[in-house]
Design a protein around this motif. Structure first.
Motif, PDB file in Angstrom:
ATOM      1  N   PRO A 543      76.701 124.313  48.575  1.00 33.47           N
ATOM      2  CA  PRO A 543      76.585 122.876  48.858  1.00 33.47           C
ATOM      3  C   PRO A 543      76.497 122.633  50.359  1.00 33.47           C
ATOM      4  O   PRO A 543      76.985 123.414  51.175  1.00 33.47           O
ATOM      5  N   ASP A 565      81.050 117.502  50.149  1.00 31.17           N
ATOM      6  CA  ASP A 565      80.150 118.587  49.745  1.00 31.17           C
ATOM      7  C   ASP A 565      79.032 117.961  48.919  1.00 31.17           C
ATOM      8  O   ASP A 565      79.289 117.231  47.950  1.00 31.17           O
ATOM      9  N   TYR A 566      77.786 118.237  49.309  1.00 34.13           N
ATOM     10  CA  TYR A 566      76.636 117.636  48.645  1.00 34.13           C
ATOM     11  C   TYR A 566      75.770 118.733  48.035  1.00 34.13           C
ATOM     12  O   TYR A 566      75.339 119.658  48.711  1.00 34.13           O
ATOM     13  N   GLU A 567      75.541 118.601  46.729  1.00 33.24           N
ATOM     14  CA  GLU A 567      74.668 119.524  46.006  1.00 33.24           C
ATOM     15  C   GLU A 567      73.382 118.773  45.658  1.00 33.24           C
ATOM     16  O   GLU A 567      73.330 118.067  44.642  1.00 33.24           O
ATOM     17  N   GLU A 569      70.513 119.621  44.438  1.00 34.56           N
ATOM     18  CA  GLU A 569      69.870 119.909  43.157  1.00 34.56           C
ATOM     19  C   GLU A 569      70.578 119.220  41.995  1.00 34.56           C
ATOM     20  O   GLU A 569      69.990 118.950  40.956  1.00 34.56           O
ATOM     21  N   LYS A 570      71.851 118.890  42.174  1.00 28.70           N
ATOM     22  CA  LYS A 570      72.612 118.182  41.134  1.00 28.70           C
ATOM     23  C   LYS A 570      72.753 116.688  41.446  1.00 28.70           C
ATOM     24  O   LYS A 570      73.359 115.963  40.664  1.00 28.70           O
TER      25      LYS A 570
END
Length: 590
Positions: A543, A565-567, A569-570
């Motif tokens: 992330p 925290d950055y995901e 793709e999600k």
């Protein structure tokens, strides 16, 4: 820079008007950002170097207009801005056209059967200078004994045009009644015949000459000391939507001014005062006397009661948790009523963060309007539908998922948000006026609304020739007004200036918004999304390790950095693994 005195600078108003393509000798659209002026109603006054709107009552000089463009509130800042633009230059003086004078005289009316048919005596006709000419009843409007405008009404209802009024804005009819009513009761109507009917019965009455002209009355009342105002105002608007709207607007404004008021009940079956005079003179007389003598409640409620009433109205909107505990903790529970601006460089995830907040608020029962200018509505739906799942937005948008899976994702999204998120993709350039119209309609039909705008710099200019900064200033001013008007959270994404994109540049701070309009001055809450460290910026796996920094918090502490925290793709933001940095600001109201 050499400074020019304020009096000289004030005379630079014609230059400002010419630069903005506005005429000096005829009306133009009102410059009040919250006035939807469909008919030009503002004009230039050479005598006092101002522009004035005869519909909403707004009056501005050059300091007000430049201050509005640059979102300045104090006079020294406005004067410096005007001096920066026009100081030292040649001042253009323009002579405005003289105010017309019409050849009608008070006390020189001519009785006519038409007036007696409207219930008016010869004495009233003579007193107010009423005459009949060429098939029209002429109703002069006198200011200090001089006829400044004229209302002409066709005697035959089949004649067109029905009205042939003098050009320009109408003054208040019988404005002298305001002075006569000092310490007693003043009646207010829309039309002149209604005010004439009340004067016929012996009650001081003024006509607005249009239900929208309430601001002119309030201005004339404001010209007197409080002790020189009427003891009470009786509102006698027509029994239709326009008249009742006039009554309601004036009731609010008069009450705020500390002037007692009430609405005159119309006799049954009568649509206005003049009709009541003709149908049942005695009933109208009794209704007016009762309204004039009836005791009213205390003019102003106690401040304690007023504030408690305000709090009770906000009870349903007080908590706006975003669902991300780090953000909610730093912001004392989440988003609050007011303007929040979220800044970041492109592709940092600000749209995804706002969309996640919007979905969370909707799931908690809030009605959300999400205005998207950059991305399409379907792209945003795809982002929301795959959040936290094993699926990805791009394959969903490309039609690579089975129909059954698509239905499952969209159904789950709809059920989670309860259908309370309206994703609106404007079908025309989103000017501040268009934004106001859409948001106002949404707020009036929904309870406890929340507004998201993606993003600020894509709002269209209000008029041709505006710079990017002026356009952003107008957009920020409108968002601020909407937040105040509906007491709701407004969240807008904002780009940062060029400096924030340069390699090796310092971390984005308040200065990163300097080229983005008046954001740093108007925002109640200013946030910037960035990488926690340079090493995080270079990471290619896992992330994204981001931080949401509080640059400004009008009602709380600043300087806190919230790890996230950055995901991508999600399409999902979570609380970051690192500990939150201690607050460095002071918890004060700024």
């Amino acid at each position: 820079m050499k400074k020019t005195d304020a009096k000289t600078l004030k005379n630079c108003l014609p230059q400002w008007l010419r630069e903005h393509g506005l005429p000096l000798h005829k009306p133009f659209a009102c410059l009040n950002p919250v006035h939807r002026d469909t008919h030009p109603s503002m004009g230039y006054n050479e005598k006092n170097q101002t522009v004035h709107c005869f519909a909403c009552g707004a009056t501005y000089d050059i300091f007000d207009l430049v201050g509005q463009e640059e979102n300045l509130t104090d006079f020294p800042s406005k004067m410096n801005a005007v001096n920066r633009r026009y100081g030292g230059g040649e001042v253009i003086r323009v002579t405005a056209k003289p105010t017309p004078i019409f050849p009608y005289k008070e006390g020189e009316g001519i009785p006519d059967p038409y007036f007696s048919g409207r219930g008016l005596s010869d004495e009233t006709v003579l007193r107010f200078g009423l005459v009949v000419e060429e098939g029209y009843a002429v109703l002069p409007v006198f200011v200090n004994g001089v006829c400044r405008s004229v209302c002409r009404r066709a005697i035959d209802p089949a004649v067109e045009p029905r009205y042939k009024n003098s050009r320009g804005a109408m003054q208040l009819w019988n404005g002298a009644a305001i002075v006569r009513a000092v310490g007693s009761v003043l009646f207010v109507t829309e039309g002149i015949f209604d005010a004439l009917s009340l004067e016929e019965l012996g009650f001081p009455a003024v006509a607005l000459c249009g239900a929208a002209n309430t601001a002119r009355l309030m201005k004339d009342l404001g010209g007197c000391a409080p002790v020189a105002n009427p003891e009470k105002v009786v509102l006698a608007g027509d029994a239709d939507e326009a008249g009742q709207g006039m009554n309601e607007r004036l009731r609010e404004q008069l009450t705020a001014r500390g002037i007692a008021c009430e609405v005159l009940p119309m006799p049954e079956g009568c649509k206005d005062v003049n009709e009541a005079l003709v149908k049942d003179r005695a009933a109208l007389q009794a209704a007016c006397e009762a309204a004039a003598t009836r005791r009213t409640e205390q003019r102003n409620p106690a401040l304690e009661d007023e504030f408690l009433d305000y709090l009770s109205k906000r009870a349903k909107t007080a908590i706006t948790a975003t669902g991300i505990s780090g953000i909610d903790k730093a912001l004392d529970g989440g988003l609050h009523a007011g303007l929040t601006v979220l800044g970041a460089v492109s592709s940092m995830g600000k749209t995804s963060l706002m969309l996640q907040m919007a979905d969370t608020l909707a799931a908690a029962g809030r009605d959300v309007l999400f205005i998207t200018i950059e991305m399409s509505r379907m792209e945003l739906i795809a982002k929301s539908a795959v959040r936290g799942t094993k699926e990805r937005a791009r394959p969903l948008l490309d039609g690579k998922l089975p129909e059954k899976k698509v239905r499952e994702l969209i159904s789950a999204y709809r059920q989670k948000t309860g259908g309370r998120v309206e994703l609106w993709e404007p079908d025309a350039p989103l000017t501040p006026a268009f934004l106001d119209e859409k948001v106002s309609a949404f707020c009036e039909s929904h309870t406890a609304p929340v507004l998201f705008l993606d993003y600020l710099q894509l709002v269209a200019p209000a008029r041709a020739g505006m710079t990017e900064k002026q356009t952003a200033d107008a957009a920020v001013a409108m968002l601020k007004q909407l937040a105040r008007r509906y007491d709701m959270p407004v969240v807008a994404a904002s780009s940062l200036n060029r400096e924030a994109y340069r390699p090796g540049s310092a971390e984005p701070g308040m200065s990163a918004f300097k080229e983005s309009g008046s954001v740093e001055y108007s925002a109640d809450l200013l946030l910037v999304l960035k990488y926690r460290t340079d090493a995080d910026k270079e990471r290619r796996t896992g992330p994204r390790r981001l931080a949401l920094t509080v640059l400004k918090n009008r009602f709380g502490a600043t300087g806190e950095s919230i790890p996230l925290d950055y995901e991508p793709e999600k399409e999902l933001f979570r609380d970051g693994a690192a500990k939150t940095a201690p607050r460095t600001g002071r918890n004060v109201i700024r």
